[in-house]
Scaffold this motif. Sequence first.
Motif, short mmCIF file in Angstrom:
data_model
loop_
_atom_site.label_atom_id
_atom_site.label_comp_id
_atom_site.label_asym_id
_atom_site.label_seq_id
_atom_site.Cartn_x
_atom_site.Cartn_y
_atom_site.Cartn_z
N ARG A 31 0.82 -1.21 0.00
CA ARG A 31 0.00 0.00 0.00
C ARG A 31 0.86 1.26 0.00
N ARG A 56 -3.92 3.60 5.84
CA ARG A 56 -5.25 4.09 5.47
C ARG A 56 -5.09 5.07 4.32
N LEU A 71 -6.33 0.13 8.79
CA LEU A 71 -6.58 -1.11 8.06
C LEU A 71 -5.33 -1.97 8.16
N ASP A 74 -4.31 -6.82 4.83
CA ASP A 74 -5.31 -7.51 4.02
C ASP A 74 -6.61 -6.72 3.91
N PHE A 75 -6.58 -5.42 4.25
CA PHE A 75 -7.71 -4.51 4.17
C PHE A 75 -8.76 -4.73 5.27
N SER A 76 -8.47 -5.59 6.22
CA SER A 76 -9.40 -5.80 7.34
C SER A 76 -9.18 -4.71 8.40
#
Length: 139
Positions: A31, A56, A71, A74-76
């Motif tokens: 990211r 984020r 986040l 894994d975007f969780s």
Amino acid sequence: MKLSKKLAGIVAAATLFTVVAPAAAAVASPRSTCYGGRVCVYAGFDYNRGQVDHWRDLVADDSNLADNNWLNWDFSNSWQSMDNDISSVRNRIGCSVTLWQHPGFTGAHSTFTHNSNDGLLSNNAVGNDRTSSIDIWCR
């Protein structure tokens, strides 16, 4: 029988090395790229290189980060507040962005122009782990 046990030990050691070796390398978060039209913030310095991967991306102002969570890779949802926990930033939103020390866009602050990055906020007025609001000028 001894040969097959020895071979099994070698295979197990090679498998262990293969699993452990990539985790040992200090690489930036996937990211850390930060796509256009976004402001990306990271819990770790140098865009989370070799650290917990909390991040984020934002597209609008936020006057109080206390109600926002990081986040995970894994975007969780990490269930960890972003308030006073930002260490690096990338600005791809298309205008200037200001990180503020206190909620409501008050206190010490640092402004980042479009396409600027800072992997260590401790060298700015807002400081490391002190951001509580984000002002995106073009929104």
